[in-house]
Design an enzyme around this catalytic site. Structure first.
Site, mmCIF file in Angstrom:
data_model
loop_
_atom_site.group_PDB
_atom_site.id
_atom_site.type_symbol
_atom_site.label_atom_id
_atom_site.label_comp_id
_atom_site.label_asym_id
_atom_site.label_seq_id
_atom_site.Cartn_x
_atom_site.Cartn_y
_atom_site.Cartn_z
ATOM 1 N N SER A 56 0.837 -1.204 0.000
ATOM 2 C CA SER A 56 0.000 0.000 0.000
ATOM 3 C C SER A 56 0.869 1.251 0.000
ATOM 4 C CB SER A 56 -0.930 0.007 1.227
ATOM 5 O OG SER A 56 -0.188 -0.186 2.411
ATOM 6 N N ASP A 94 5.303 -7.165 2.631
ATOM 7 C CA ASP A 94 4.607 -7.608 1.426
ATOM 8 C C ASP A 94 5.562 -7.952 0.293
ATOM 9 O OD1 ASP A 94 1.834 -7.812 1.522
ATOM 10 O OD2 ASP A 94 1.524 -5.663 1.236
ATOM 11 N N LYS A 123 4.412 -11.608 3.087
ATOM 12 C CA LYS A 123 2.982 -11.755 2.777
ATOM 13 C C LYS A 123 2.813 -11.746 1.267
ATOM 14 C CE LYS A 123 -0.219 -8.320 3.590
ATOM 15 N NZ LYS A 123 -0.774 -8.022 2.252
ATOM 16 N N GLU A 192 -9.085 -9.772 3.353
ATOM 17 C CA GLU A 192 -9.430 -8.366 3.063
ATOM 18 C C GLU A 192 -10.778 -8.296 2.371
ATOM 19 O OE1 GLU A 192 -6.378 -6.041 1.113
ATOM 20 O OE2 GLU A 192 -7.700 -4.302 0.924
HETATM 21 O O1 KIV Z 1 -0.553 -3.424 1.476
HETATM 22 C C1 KIV Z 1 -1.149 -3.360 2.548
HETATM 23 O O2 KIV Z 1 -1.081 -2.391 3.298
HETATM 24 C C2 KIV Z 1 -1.977 -4.500 2.920
HETATM 25 C C3 KIV Z 1 -2.950 -4.274 4.016
HETATM 26 C C4 KIV Z 1 -4.106 -3.555 3.451
HETATM 27 C C5 KIV Z 1 -3.352 -5.538 4.661
HETATM 28 O O3 KIV Z 1 -1.901 -5.540 2.326
#
Ligand code: KIV
Length: 275
Positions: A56, A94, A123, A192
């Site tokens: 994000s 991520d 993730k 989500e």
């Molecule tokens: O990228 C991000 O911030 C996320 C959250 C919304 C869980 O994956």
């Protein structure tokens, strides 16, 4: 800028085992995103259990409309910054778009996030189709969070940011995917934009902790994009986000109020959830 670092919490470092114990004890897990060292330290000191460097950052830091342009170098850079601010929280990062298209590619990119970015877990956005990748990472000692439901990296395929798992067939498929990914070795499931009843069902079916965002209160923990809950993000606030700055004296108080609200179960309420 020249102040001494705050006395860090002496509380025990959060590990994956801590999160599993919290699920078993019914203690809610409070998670937030961070992208720099100052906010990371603020979150850590305010008692946030899991800090995520989310892709994000493509939206809230870089100003893109989607997370698709975010690169591995971007993620490594921000992970280094956040890692320096953390003492207690568990640290998740991520994997950006197209960086886990095969098991081998996924492993070499996950290794970068762990070795250069100090991540403790990666993730990835997935479905049952990513089980082979999760399995390969797991076999090579990489802790994995599997992100189901709305997968923002797929936005161009999905045609927008919509609630996922609506309807019997889609709900069954998501439950099946969660079980498959758990079996493949996923250590955490993140849901989500999922109807709250389905998210609660998945949470009770899998043994691993389930973290929700727009997935109702029946999951093991909550996560929000930091800039959304601090009301910094421009544009309309999504239904599932509460503005924690509204009654707070500052960002630290807002984050403490969030941790307290997640722990007590007062956030999210029905007004933040989807049927
Ligand atoms: O990228 C991000 O911030 C996320 C959250 C919304 C869980 O994956």
């Amino acid at each position: 800028m020249y102040t001494q670092p705050e006395n860090r919490s002496q509380a025990e470092k959060i590990t994956l085992a801590t999160l599993v114990k919290m699920k078993a004890a019914g203690e809610k897990i409070a998670c937030l995103t961070a992208y720099d060292a100052s906010f990371a330290a603020l979150l850590d000191n305010a008692g946030v259990d899991v800090v995520l460097v989310g892709d994000s950052l493509g939206n809230v830091i870089q100003g893109h409309a989607t997370t698709v342009p975010v690169t591995m170098d971007d993620m490594v850079y921000h992970s280094r910054l956040v890692g320096r601010g953390l003492k207690r929280a568990f640290f998740m990062v991520d994997m950006p778009f197209m960086t886990y298209s095969t098991p081998q590619i996924a492993l070499s990119n996950a290794a970068r996030l762990m070795q250069e970015g100090c991540a403790q877990m990666v993730k990835l956005e997935g479905s049952g189709k990513q089980a082979e990748i999760v399995c390969y990472l797991n076999e090579n000692g990489v802790p994995v969070c599997a992100h189901l439901g709305l997968r923002p990296q797929n936005v161009h395929k999905l045609g927008g940011f919509k609630v996922q798992g609506r309807g019997k067939q889609a709900a069954r498929q998501m439950l099946k995917d969660a079980l498959l990914l758990e079996k493949a070795g996923a250590d955490i499931i993140l849901l989500e934009l999922v109807p709250q009843a389905l998210a609660a069902e998945i949470t009770s079916e899998v043994q691993v902790p389930v973290i929700g965002i727009g997935a109702g209160a029946g999951v093991d923990g909550q996560i929000l994009v930091l800039y959304d809950m601090l009301d910094i993000s421009p544009g309309r606030r999504p239904k599932f986000v509460r503005n924690f700055m509204q009654d707070a004296a500052g960002p630290r108080a807002a984050v403490e109020a969030y941790v307290q609200a997640v722990r007590s179960g007062s956030y999210p309420g029905p007004e933040h959830s989807f049927e």
